[in-house]
Design an enzyme around this catalytic site. Structure first.
Site, PDB file in Angstrom:
ATOM      1  CB  SER A 131      -4.938  -1.727  -0.549  1.00  0.00           C
ATOM      2  OG  SER A 131      -5.206  -0.474   0.248  1.00  0.00           O
ATOM      3  CE1 TYR A 144      -0.223   0.907  -2.844  1.00  0.00           C
ATOM      4  CE2 TYR A 144      -2.610   1.373  -2.063  1.00  0.00           C
ATOM      5  CZ  TYR A 144      -1.270   0.627  -1.899  1.00  0.00           C
ATOM      6  OH  TYR A 144      -1.073  -0.378  -1.204  1.00  0.00           O
TER       7      TYR A 144
END
Length: 237
Positions: A131, A144
């Site tokens: 990501s 996250y």
């Protein structure tokens, strides 16, 4: 790696990017695809080349069992993940740990169990879906971001360690994708099919890192500058 005639295993294959990986691998001529999920009843592929496999990143025994069942794998796609929305300072610490247990420890567990199979099958390749949040943090995504940062550098580490056995390791980095996980996000979203196509094109080209979209490219380019300039855009967020 040209995926034609390869045997792949995809984690988190029941929806989103994972499902698209299975479909694209079949389209490109993969001989077999092990589609894994925590609950195999959520896998609904209509193709004899797809083999459902239970795999839960938080259940080591399920990872061991999946590796035993898929000993002919030559391509491992680590896609499964979660997002809890947990903050680092005041959020539920159990949820912060769950993010790390999933993205870092869980993914590493899969790599450790499958790497001997890859070696036995000629080396093969690993694709880790990462990501843009591997490189920055944002309010509401602290846990996250930490987990993905750990997974990103773990990807670099296993690439070096597995080179001797001939296993190629690719990291795929993207911003928000148009999946169920990002249903509440109002910003621009990448089509999951584009993520997968670019990842597999990068694999064929021998790219160790694939940056999918312009947002992620901007984040990466900002790392060489003053971080105050980058984080100024989040003031008041």
């Amino acid at each position: 790696m040209n995926v034609t005639d390869q045997i792949a295993l995809v984690t988190g294959a029941n929806r989103g990017i994972g499902r698209q990986f299975v479909l694209e691998l079949l389209e490109r001529g993969a001989r077999k695809v092990y589609a894994s999920a925590r609950r195999t009843e959520t896998l609904d592929f209509d193709d004899a080349r797809v083999v459902p496999v239970r795999l839960d990143l938080l259940d080591h025994e399920s990872v061991v069992a999946a590796a035993a069942a898929a000993g002919d794998v030559s391509l491992l796609v680590n896609n499964a993940g979660i997002t809890t929305g947990a903050g680092l300072v005041t959020g539920d610490l159990a949820e912060v740990r769950r993010e790390l247990d999933t993205h870092f420890w869980g993914t590493l567990d899969v790599i450790r169990e499958f790497s001997p199979m890859l070696a036995a099958n000629g080396g093969g390749a690993i694709v880790n879906v990462l990501s843009a949040l591997s490189w920055f943090s944002f309010p509401g995504a602290g846990a996250y971001a930490v987990a993905k940062a750990a997974e990103w550098n773990m990807t670099n580490g296993v690439r070096l360690e597995l080179a001797a056995q001939g296993t190629f390791v690719e990291g795929v980095l993207l911003g928000a994708a148009d999946t169920d996980m990002m249903a509440g996000y109002d910003g621009p979203k990448v089509d999951p099919r584009d993520v997968v196509r670019r990842a597999l094109d990068g694999l064929a080209a021998g790219s160790i890192e694939v940056v999918v979209d312009d947002w992620t490219a901007m984040v990466k380019s900002s790392l060489g500058g003053d971080p105050a300039q980058f984080y100024a855009q989040f003031a008041g967020a």
